[in-house]
Write a protein that holds these residues in place. Structure first.
Motif, short mmCIF file in Angstrom:
data_model
loop_
_atom_site.label_atom_id
_atom_site.label_comp_id
_atom_site.label_asym_id
_atom_site.label_seq_id
_atom_site.Cartn_x
_atom_site.Cartn_y
_atom_site.Cartn_z
N PRO A 88 0.81 -1.23 0.00
CA PRO A 88 0.00 0.00 0.00
C PRO A 88 0.84 1.27 0.00
CG PRO A 88 -0.92 -1.59 1.52
CD PRO A 88 0.40 -2.15 1.07
N ALA A 137 -8.87 4.15 0.18
CA ALA A 137 -8.73 2.70 0.17
C ALA A 137 -7.28 2.29 0.40
CB ALA A 137 -9.24 2.13 -1.15
N LEU A 138 -6.35 3.02 -0.17
CA LEU A 138 -4.93 2.72 0.03
C LEU A 138 -4.52 2.95 1.48
CD1 LEU A 138 -3.34 4.23 -3.20
CD2 LEU A 138 -3.39 1.81 -2.56
N GLU A 140 -6.48 2.75 4.11
CA GLU A 140 -7.08 1.68 4.91
C GLU A 140 -6.30 0.38 4.76
OE1 GLU A 140 -11.01 1.78 3.31
OE2 GLU A 140 -11.74 3.24 4.80
N ALA A 141 -5.88 0.08 3.53
CA ALA A 141 -5.09 -1.14 3.30
C ALA A 141 -3.74 -1.04 4.01
CB ALA A 141 -4.88 -1.35 1.80
N MET A 144 -4.19 -1.76 7.71
CA MET A 144 -4.39 -3.20 7.92
C MET A 144 -3.07 -3.95 7.79
SD MET A 144 -7.55 -3.82 8.68
CE MET A 144 -7.65 -5.58 8.34
N ALA A 145 -2.20 -3.50 6.88
CA ALA A 145 -0.92 -4.17 6.65
C ALA A 145 0.15 -3.76 7.65
CB ALA A 145 -0.43 -3.87 5.23
#
Length: 196
Positions: A88, A137-138, A140-141, A144-145
């Motif tokens: 990301p 979205a990036l 958020e990803a 998460m990562a």
């Protein structure tokens, strides 16, 4: 960035149509389009009005088609940047870099007309909204990562959206829009990446 999904113009059928369309795009990017008329374009490009009317039923139709084509290419390049990266953080950096490169041909007068005309503003709002959604979205990803620190994505995305609009409205006069996109990307990544 993206174009209006509801826009489905007929393909350019002849080499002459494609030639005129490319000439219009080049002219818009260099000189803007606020004073575009079919008569003026026919005279300037040495073509018949029927050729211009094959691109759109009205002057606004032609303007919108040219704008959608330009921003569709911006979208293609930024989307390619997203799919060519594995993480990301790398994707977000590549996204801003691709946006900066793709927007290089857009002069301040072009961006001014995008903002100041109804047809341009509608296209601009669609593109800014789509860009913000992809950046969100990036982020958020990345959270998460574990690449990005925990943050309020909604607030950060809103700040990015405001800056995108500010750049596109010519609010950053000390540098080019392309350089401003690059700096915005650095600022965002520097602020949210873990370990920076």
């Amino acid at each position: 960035m993206t174009d209006d999904a509801n826009d489905t113009p007929q393909p350019l059928a002849t080499p002459r149509q494609r030639e005129i369309f490319e000439a219009l795009l080049e002219d818009f990017l260099a000189h803007g389009f606020a004073h575009f008329t079919m008569d003026g374009a026919a005279h300037r490009l040495h073509c018949s009005k029927s050729t211009l009317y094959s691109l759109g039923h009205t002057g606004d139709d032609v303007i919108r088609r040219v704008l959608v084509s330009f921003f569709r290419e911006v979208t293609r390049r930024t989307d390619h940047a997203l799919t060519s990266q594995r993480s990301p953080s790398a994707a977000l950096q590549a996204y801003f870099e691709a946006m900066a490169t793709a927007m290089e041909p857009a002069t301040p007068v072009f961006m001014r007309d995008v903002i100041s005309t109804p047809v341009g503003r509608r296209t601009h709002e669609t593109n800014t909204r789509a860009a913000t959604q992809k950046i969100t979205a990036l982020m958020e990803a990345g959270i998460m990562a574990g690449e990005f620190r925990p943050l309020d994505v909604t607030v950060t995305a809103h700040l990015v959206e405001v800056m995108l609009e500010h750049i596109q409205q010519g609010g950053v006069t000390s540098t080019t829009p392309s350089d401003a996109y690059t700096e915005l990307g650095r600022l965002v990544l520097g602020g949210i990446t873990v370990g920076r």
